[in-house]
Design a protein around this motif. Structure first.
Motif, PDB file in Angstrom:
ATOM      1  N   PHE A  57       0.711  -1.304   0.049  1.00 40.85           N
ATOM      2  CA  PHE A  57       0.031  -0.191  -0.154  1.00 40.85           C
ATOM      3  C   PHE A  57       0.781   1.267   0.186  1.00 40.85           C
ATOM      4  O   PHE A  57       1.805   1.368   0.741  1.00 40.85           O
ATOM      5  N   PRO A  58       0.642   2.151  -0.789  1.00 44.62           N
ATOM      6  CA  PRO A  58       1.449   3.427  -1.261  1.00 44.62           C
ATOM      7  C   PRO A  58       1.302   4.169   0.089  1.00 44.62           C
ATOM      8  O   PRO A  58       0.268   4.307   0.773  1.00 44.62           O
ATOM      9  N   THR A  59       2.480   4.613   0.587  1.00 49.82           N
ATOM     10  CA  THR A  59       2.353   5.541   1.630  1.00 49.82           C
ATOM     11  C   THR A  59       2.587   7.042   1.396  1.00 49.82           C
ATOM     12  O   THR A  59       2.439   8.041   2.352  1.00 49.82           O
ATOM     13  N   ARG A  60       3.227   7.356   0.312  1.00 50.96           N
ATOM     14  CA  ARG A  60       3.230   8.617   0.040  1.00 50.96           C
ATOM     15  C   ARG A  60       2.565   8.820  -1.596  1.00 50.96           C
ATOM     16  O   ARG A  60       3.039   8.184  -2.412  1.00 50.96           O
ATOM     17  N   GLY A  89      -0.463   7.442   8.951  1.00 47.18           N
ATOM     18  CA  GLY A  89       0.950   6.908   8.184  1.00 47.18           C
ATOM     19  C   GLY A  89       0.854   7.302   6.940  1.00 47.18           C
ATOM     20  O   GLY A  89       1.991   7.011   6.061  1.00 47.18           O
ATOM     21  N   ILE A  90      -0.274   7.741   6.221  1.00 45.32           N
ATOM     22  CA  ILE A  90      -0.220   8.067   4.762  1.00 45.32           C
ATOM     23  C   ILE A  90      -0.257   9.706   4.533  1.00 45.32           C
ATOM     24  O   ILE A  90      -1.106  10.397   5.128  1.00 45.32           O
ATOM     25  N   GLN A  95      -0.737  17.751  -5.621  1.00 39.82           N
ATOM     26  CA  GLN A  95       0.490  18.123  -6.651  1.00 39.82           C
ATOM     27  C   GLN A  95       1.437  16.841  -6.999  1.00 39.82           C
ATOM     28  O   GLN A  95       1.463  15.813  -6.054  1.00 39.82           O
ATOM     29  N   ASN A  96       2.276  17.286  -7.715  1.00 36.76           N
ATOM     30  CA  ASN A  96       3.263  16.205  -8.164  1.00 36.76           C
ATOM     31  C   ASN A  96       4.496  15.971  -7.230  1.00 36.76           C
ATOM     32  O   ASN A  96       5.696  16.583  -7.386  1.00 36.76           O
ATOM     33  N   ALA A  97       4.177  15.602  -5.930  1.00 37.10           N
ATOM     34  CA  ALA A  97       5.172  15.580  -4.957  1.00 37.10           C
ATOM     35  C   ALA A  97       5.678  14.356  -4.679  1.00 37.10           C
ATOM     36  O   ALA A  97       6.952  14.155  -3.925  1.00 37.10           O
ATOM     37  N   TYR A  98       5.130  13.068  -4.792  1.00 42.66           N
ATOM     38  CA  TYR A  98       5.741  11.995  -4.484  1.00 42.66           C
ATOM     39  C   TYR A  98       5.560  11.044  -5.708  1.00 42.66           C
ATOM     40  O   TYR A  98       4.905  11.122  -6.786  1.00 42.66           O
ATOM     41  N   THR A 169      -0.382  -6.308   9.605  1.00 40.89           N
ATOM     42  CA  THR A 169       0.696  -5.351   9.618  1.00 40.89           C
ATOM     43  C   THR A 169       0.990  -4.645   8.531  1.00 40.89           C
ATOM     44  O   THR A 169       1.208  -3.531   8.498  1.00 40.89           O
ATOM     45  N   LYS A 170       1.349  -5.566   7.570  1.00 41.93           N
ATOM     46  CA  LYS A 170       1.549  -5.195   6.004  1.00 41.93           C
ATOM     47  C   LYS A 170       0.309  -4.875   5.437  1.00 41.93           C
ATOM     48  O   LYS A 170      -0.268  -5.977   5.232  1.00 41.93           O
ATOM     49  N   LYS A 171       0.117  -3.789   4.721  1.00 42.95           N
ATOM     50  CA  LYS A 171      -1.125  -3.471   3.908  1.00 42.95           C
ATOM     51  C   LYS A 171      -0.606  -3.710   2.287  1.00 42.95           C
ATOM     52  O   LYS A 171       0.384  -3.239   2.050  1.00 42.95           O
ATOM     53  N   TYR A 172      -1.792  -3.935   1.683  1.00 43.75           N
ATOM     54  CA  TYR A 172      -1.438  -4.006   0.299  1.00 43.75           C
ATOM     55  C   TYR A 172      -2.672  -3.401  -0.614  1.00 43.75           C
ATOM     56  O   TYR A 172      -3.480  -3.057  -0.237  1.00 43.75           O
TER      57      TYR A 172
END
Length: 549
Positions: A57-60, A89-90, A95-98, A169-172
């Protein structure tokens, strides 16, 4: 031998204990549920193809192509900010930052005005659309994908656990491709302000729920026999109802709905179901309605009053708008002195149409008139047969043969444009979507069908009947997604599954939280009276008392 037997018995006991423990371990072992199976998109897209793999799962997250200062994109931006802002945590930015980007782009290749495509790849999500409405509906699908991927483990059953390595714990997030558009152009929800009070916060919440479910028309049944839900400025109507909305509030609702790509269509009863008008104008009483209540005596004084009623409501609406005039379940009676003037029900329909068109021109509105088909059919003046929209209705699970018959009667090429009256009747206390499913499945066969109305009659208990809207939205967008199986002939299992999935959806979509819905609603009312103590049976307004005939 005795010692051996004792040892053997002890060994057998240990074996039985071990078997029992293994049995409990087997019974208690959790079912592995994959990410795809934890995501229940509603309404279901027309076409969805999942890739074999998921990604972390993207965090940024960067969101590109959306301008929240544009009226048509403000609600879309709020949708994404709302879901991402609740995810611990997200980090996200418009804008185009990540590196991980969610890109919205308008493209001519998307032919349907409310359609979109959504492609999830390792580096981001590409969304294509042709109108702001299509972009908004794509965002609702994306909302659910994000919400279920991030927190879907929270709605698993006690004996289930996520199948992915390291989860929960880990997300997808899934890789997939969606191509989507609605089966019907008009996907309407009717709320009954003529039998129950609706606060402005509740109406706005209904609009947000509708928009998330990709429903695009709010049918406001403004008044009925029991209650006048609109407070007129130049007429006494509605002055007796503390819950009646004003013209200013109706304008506010129309504007708010438009920001969510929802049109507002008021229903203005113009023949039957008018006891709340007769309360102030007793001389216009013609006869009881088909099921009680009151019908107008038809004549010039009635047409004159209808013109005054329309004249206060029309200015509140959009430049291009629909107005429903009812005309169902009434008993034909001419006013004194009108007996030999050629008035018939068909002539009445034309007079009402002419009044609406005249006032539409006065207020610079383009009006489309809707009317109920009624029990015995609805003869229309030939000259307006293609200019109005007619609506038969059926609400029961056992009405399938009648629904098919109604569509055969009213549906077809070169016939009057048609809406399908579905949803839940007043006696469906827990809601239903079965008739909606029948209508939407069968309606695909007829080119003059515009869409479906999901009615919620005679109550403000939106939370209690929410399955009507939830299941109805599925049928209105993707009609074949609620089909029964051979081993579920009466739809019991399907209904139970729909209830279960709706509850999961309510967890990820706070606007559908029943506690919040009821807080906006206030006291529950049914057929013009409050339901629960200490006001059980007390009328909301004096018009809810029986009308002298």
């Amino acid at each position: 031998m005795k010692e051996k037997n004792q040892i053997s018995g002890h060994g057998l006991g240990i074996m039985k204990y071990a078997i029992m423990i293994l049995g409990f371990m087997t019974l208690g072992s959790a079912e592995k549920v994959g990410l795809i199976d934890r995501i229940h998109l509603v309404p279901q897209p027309q076409k969805i193809v999942y890739a074999i793999k998921n990604i972390a799962f993207p965090t940024r997250i960067s969101i590109i192509g959306i301008d929240s200062s544009v009226a048509g994109q403000k609600a879309l931006a709020q949708t994404l900010a709302g879901i991402l802002g609740r995810m611990e945590g997200i980090v996200y930015a418009f804008q185009n930052a990540y590196p991980y980007t969610i890109t919205f782009k308008k493209e001519k290749s998307i032919k349907h005005l409310e359609g979109y495509s959504l492609v999830s790849e390792e580096n981001g999500i590409a969304i294509r659309y042709s109108t702001d409405a299509g972009a908004y509906y794509a965002a609702q699908t994306l909302y659910q994908l994000l919400a279920y991927s991030y927190s879907g483990v929270n709605v698993l059953a006690f004996n289930q656990e996520p199948a992915e390595e390291g989860a929960p714990t880990k997300k997808y997030f899934p890789l997939l491709t969606i191509e989507d558009s609605p089966a019907y152009a008009v996907r309407s929800v009717m709320i009954d302000m003529g039998r129950a009070p609706f606060s402005i916060p509740l109406i706005k919440r209904v609009i947000r729920i509708m928009a998330h479910l990709k429903l695009n028309t709010l049918h406001l049944h403004l008044f009925d026999d029991q209650l006048m839900g609109f407070k007129f400025k130049n007429l006494p109507l509605g002055s007796e109802n503390p819950a009646a909305i004003t013209a200013g509030q109706l304008k506010e609702i129309v504007s708010y709905a438009r920001s969510y790509h929802v049109s507002v269509m008021p229903e203005i009863e113009s023949w039957g179901h008018v006891a709340s008008i007769i309360y102030h104008y007793p001389k216009l009483l013609g006869a009881p309605g088909m099921y009680g209540g009151s019908s107008f005596a038809i004549g010039e004084k009635t047409f004159d009053l209808l013109g005054k009623i329309y004249d206060e409501i029309i200015p509140c609406l959009e430049e291009t708008t629909a107005i429903h005039v009812g005309l169902d379940e009434a008993v034909w009676t001419l006013a004194p002195g009108e007996e030999n003037k050629g008035l018939t029900p068909t002539v009445m329909v034309k007079r009402i149409y002419d009044i609406l068109m005249t006032l539409g021109a006065k207020h610079k509105k383009q009006i489309i008139m809707h009317l109920w088909a009624d029990h015995g059919g609805r003869p229309l003046p030939k000259e307006i047969g293609k200019k109005v929209v007619i609506e038969p209705w059926k609400y029961r699970q056992t009405d399938e043969p009648k629904i098919i018959a109604a569509l055969q009667q009213y549906g077809g090429k070169d016939k009057t444009p048609l809406m399908m009256g579905a949803g839940a009747s007043s006696v469906h206390y827990n809601g239903t979507y079965e008739a909606t499913r029948f209508w939407c499945r069968e309606g695909l066969k007829y080119p003059n069908v515009l869409g479906v109305t999901i009615c919620i009659w005679e109550t403000n208990d939106i939370a209690g009947k929410l399955i009507t809207m939830y299941g109805g939205a599925c049928a209105a967008w993707s009609p074949n997604t609620l089909e029964r199986t051979d081993d579920d002939p009466i739809g019991e299992r399907a209904r139970n599954m729909a209830d279960r999935e709706m509850r999961k959806w309510q967890i990820i979509f706070p606007d559908a939280n029943p506690d919040q819905i009821n807080a906006d609603r206030g006291p529950e009312a049914y057929q013009g009276r409050y339901v629960w103590p200490p006001r059980a049976g007390v009328p909301v307004a004096p018009t809810a008392l029986p009308t002298p005939q």
